[in-house]
Design an enzyme around this catalytic site. Sequence first.
Site, PDB file in Angstrom:
ATOM      1  N   CYS A 249     -46.169  -9.416 -15.338  1.00  0.00           N
ATOM      2  CA  CYS A 249     -45.772  -7.995 -15.213  1.00  0.00           C
ATOM      3  C   CYS A 249     -44.255  -7.991 -15.287  1.00  0.00           C
ATOM      4  O   CYS A 249     -43.576  -7.981 -14.262  1.00  0.00           O
ATOM      5  CB  CYS A 249     -46.251  -7.430 -13.886  1.00  0.00           C
ATOM      6  SG  CYS A 249     -48.041  -7.306 -13.773  1.00  0.00           S
ATOM      7  N   ALA A 251     -41.469  -6.233 -17.146  1.00  0.00           N
ATOM      8  CA  ALA A 251     -40.343  -5.306 -17.346  1.00  0.00           C
ATOM      9  C   ALA A 251     -39.747  -4.875 -16.008  1.00  0.00           C
ATOM     10  O   ALA A 251     -40.498  -4.710 -15.049  1.00  0.00           O
ATOM     11  CB  ALA A 251     -40.812  -4.078 -18.113  1.00  0.00           C
ATOM     12  N   PRO A 252     -38.434  -4.696 -15.923  1.00  0.00           N
ATOM     13  CA  PRO A 252     -37.441  -4.792 -17.009  1.00  0.00           C
ATOM     14  C   PRO A 252     -36.880  -6.194 -17.241  1.00  0.00           C
ATOM     15  O   PRO A 252     -35.864  -6.331 -17.916  1.00  0.00           O
ATOM     16  CB  PRO A 252     -36.347  -3.827 -16.549  1.00  0.00           C
ATOM     17  CG  PRO A 252     -36.396  -3.928 -15.048  1.00  0.00           C
ATOM     18  CD  PRO A 252     -37.848  -4.150 -14.690  1.00  0.00           C
ATOM     19  N   GLY A 254     -35.931  -8.727 -14.960  1.00  0.00           N
ATOM     20  CA  GLY A 254     -35.051  -9.405 -14.004  1.00  0.00           C
ATOM     21  C   GLY A 254     -35.580 -10.795 -13.647  1.00  0.00           C
ATOM     22  O   GLY A 254     -34.854 -11.794 -13.676  1.00  0.00           O
ATOM     23  N   LYS A 255     -36.876 -10.848 -13.335  1.00  0.00           N
ATOM     24  CA  LYS A 255     -37.424 -12.143 -12.891  1.00  0.00           C
ATOM     25  C   LYS A 255     -37.738 -13.042 -14.083  1.00  0.00           C
ATOM     26  O   LYS A 255     -37.654 -14.262 -13.978  1.00  0.00           O
ATOM     27  CB  LYS A 255     -38.642 -11.930 -11.992  1.00  0.00           C
ATOM     28  CG  LYS A 255     -38.270 -11.164 -10.726  1.00  0.00           C
ATOM     29  CD  LYS A 255     -39.369 -11.099  -9.723  1.00  0.00           C
ATOM     30  CE  LYS A 255     -39.026 -10.115  -8.624  1.00  0.00           C
ATOM     31  NZ  LYS A 255     -39.023  -8.697  -9.078  1.00  0.00           N
ATOM     32  N   ASP A 299     -52.314  -5.632 -21.462  1.00  0.00           N
ATOM     33  CA  ASP A 299     -52.784  -5.479 -20.093  1.00  0.00           C
ATOM     34  C   ASP A 299     -53.079  -6.880 -19.534  1.00  0.00           C
ATOM     35  O   ASP A 299     -53.993  -7.565 -20.016  1.00  0.00           O
ATOM     36  CB  ASP A 299     -54.063  -4.627 -20.124  1.00  0.00           C
ATOM     37  CG  ASP A 299     -54.628  -4.384 -18.727  1.00  0.00           C
ATOM     38  OD1 ASP A 299     -54.150  -5.033 -17.770  1.00  0.00           O
ATOM     39  OD2 ASP A 299     -55.554  -3.562 -18.609  1.00  0.00           O
ATOM     40  N   CYS A 371     -42.849  -5.550  -4.037  1.00  0.00           N
ATOM     41  CA  CYS A 371     -41.731  -4.987  -3.257  1.00  0.00           C
ATOM     42  C   CYS A 371     -42.303  -3.921  -2.323  1.00  0.00           C
ATOM     43  O   CYS A 371     -41.767  -2.832  -2.202  1.00  0.00           O
ATOM     44  CB  CYS A 371     -40.621  -4.459  -4.150  1.00  0.00           C
ATOM     45  SG  CYS A 371     -41.142  -3.252  -5.369  1.00  0.00           S
TER      46      CYS A 371
HETATM   47  C1  LIG Z   1     -42.797  -4.613 -10.168  1.00  0.00           C
HETATM   48  S1  LIG Z   1     -42.585  -4.233 -11.838  1.00  0.00           S
HETATM   49  C2  LIG Z   1     -42.013  -5.764 -12.492  1.00  0.00           C
HETATM   50  C3  LIG Z   1     -40.549  -6.021 -12.284  1.00  0.00           C
HETATM   51  C4  LIG Z   1     -40.099  -7.253 -13.047  1.00  0.00           C
HETATM   52  N1  LIG Z   1     -40.894  -8.417 -12.715  1.00  0.00           N
HETATM   53  C5  LIG Z   1     -38.639  -7.567 -12.797  1.00  0.00           C
HETATM   54  O1  LIG Z   1     -38.336  -8.376 -11.928  1.00  0.00           O
HETATM   55  O2  LIG Z   1     -37.793  -7.006 -13.499  1.00  0.00           O
HETATM   56  C6  LIG Z   1     -44.233  -4.242 -12.410  1.00  0.00           C
HETATM   57  C7  LIG Z   1     -44.366  -4.092 -13.917  1.00  0.00           C
HETATM   58  O3  LIG Z   1     -45.721  -4.364 -14.269  1.00  0.00           O
HETATM   59  C8  LIG Z   1     -46.099  -3.524 -15.315  1.00  0.00           C
HETATM   60  N2  LIG Z   1     -47.580  -3.495 -15.294  1.00  0.00           N
HETATM   61  C9  LIG Z   1     -48.376  -2.737 -14.509  1.00  0.00           C
HETATM   62  N3  LIG Z   1     -49.666  -3.020 -14.744  1.00  0.00           N
HETATM   63  C10 LIG Z   1     -49.692  -3.988 -15.684  1.00  0.00           C
HETATM   64  C11 LIG Z   1     -50.733  -4.693 -16.346  1.00  0.00           C
HETATM   65  N4  LIG Z   1     -52.011  -4.435 -16.080  1.00  0.00           N
HETATM   66  N5  LIG Z   1     -50.381  -5.614 -17.272  1.00  0.00           N
HETATM   67  C12 LIG Z   1     -49.088  -5.872 -17.557  1.00  0.00           C
HETATM   68  N6  LIG Z   1     -48.053  -5.214 -16.974  1.00  0.00           N
HETATM   69  C13 LIG Z   1     -48.353  -4.301 -16.036  1.00  0.00           C
HETATM   70  C14 LIG Z   1     -45.413  -2.219 -14.988  1.00  0.00           C
HETATM   71  O4  LIG Z   1     -45.300  -1.396 -16.137  1.00  0.00           O
HETATM   72  C15 LIG Z   1     -44.063  -2.717 -14.476  1.00  0.00           C
HETATM   73  O5  LIG Z   1     -43.151  -2.809 -15.517  1.00  0.00           O
END
Ligand SMILES: C[S@@+](CC[C@H](N)C(=O)[O-])C[C@H]1O[C@@H](n2cnc3c(N)ncnc32)[C@H](O)[C@@H]1O
Length: 429
Positions: A249, A251-252, A254-255, A299, A371
């Site tokens: 998961c 975006a954006p 960072g990790k 997904d 978070c």
């Molecule tokens: C907590 S944010 C991630 C922050 C990111 N790891 C960072 O540190 O920048 C969760 C992300 O998961 C994405 N997301 C949600 N459900 C998902 C899925 N089923 N498959 C892939 N990405 C998903 C969201 O759109 C969002 O961008």
Amino acid sequence: MQPRLAAAKALGRIRDGGSLDRELPPLLAEVPPEQQATAQALVYGALRQFELLEAVMGELLRKPLKRKDRIIDNLLFIALFELLDQVSPDYAVVDSAVRLARRQRSWSGALVNGCLRRFLREKEALLERARRQPSAAALLPGWLLDAIRRDWPDDWQAIAAASARPAPMTLRVDLSRGSRDDCLARLRQQGLPADAHACVKSAIVLTTPAPVSALPGFAEGLTSVQDAAAQMAATLLAPRPGERVLDACAAPGGKTTHLWEAGERRLRLTALEISERRIAALRETLDRCACDCRLIQADAARPDAWWDGKHYDRILLDAPCSATGVIRRHPDIKRHRRPEDIERTAATQAALLKALWPLLKPGGRLLYATCSVLAAENEARIESFLAETPDASAPPLALDAGVARSVGWQIRPGDLDMDGFYFALLQKQ
Ligand SMILES: C[S@@+](CC[C@H](N)C(=O)[O-])C[C@H]1O[C@@H](n2cnc3c(N)ncnc32)[C@H](O)[C@@H]1O
């Protein structure tokens, strides 16, 4: 546009369901550049104090304003925040609010003047009465306050207080390409005083926030903006050069980029993201940090559609969550979350864990992160997962800040001035 009017309009859009990230920038663009920071501070401040201001408004207005006159309501919210905040002189706040309100609705000048002057006359009594409402005292919506009190019987007040304070601007140094001391020296040379974070080795906390364009090495990815708690993820997952790593998961990004740096820029890294809108920001981060990574829009809960069948050594599941640990950075979260969202995100988290676990090699590790400060999305999630997954275990974690939970580790908002984060490291037999 006048900064107070821009702030009132932004507040209105957020109260109607819009997000700060999307609604504020276009309004700020209409404010003269030297006043944009003021407008931004007013919106953030009013959102942080929202529950208190709402309770005071309930006392000041005999009946709520009609929906079509919400701009007046929002101008009052902003002015009340300013009178609480005491940065501008009271008379200037009242004069400006009355003038702006009159220009929006000619009848509203007397009402706004009356409300604000009464607030100034009866401030202490009004605030004292408003704070008798637990939600107004804690600056959290009632349902969320109840949930935090239930999960954190000894810490809920500290969590609420930290969630209402502005967060520092924290940088991550790419330790694969430079040292933190060098970065600190360059920041100081550029007139940006900063300190090394007390427990996260890659983190630097700026004394005062600065535009990213002023940060040494930002354009080349030598520095990035990331809270210190978020920087713990890559350290905990500890990818080694050459390993196959999935950021499920992403975006954006960072990790993702931190994993890349932690793996000495030699990982076989895949980043997944479901949202088309957010993938643009992810791509930008990957490019800026020169992160060589396979990027897939998909997904994560449906690997059949994207997985190449080769197992991963490490998986990061930074799961979608309520974001209740980062209210200090995104105070609009308080307006948007509903109790039923927690059940929904918990179900999504369970589905993601279940779908991703088979993709991990025997002996591999999956780091689950949120978070959130809510047990339903954190330790309860992992307890259920462990109960139904015989080849999974969670070796105990011990970090230099935060607290152990029944399983996993929680950084509470405000611990060493960090965001709230939960981590559980899962090991496959
Ligand atoms: C907590 S944010 C991630 C922050 C990111 N790891 C960072 O540190 O920048 C969760 C992300 O998961 C994405 N997301 C949600 N459900 C998902 C899925 N089923 N498959 C892939 N990405 C998903 C969201 O759109 C969002 O961008």
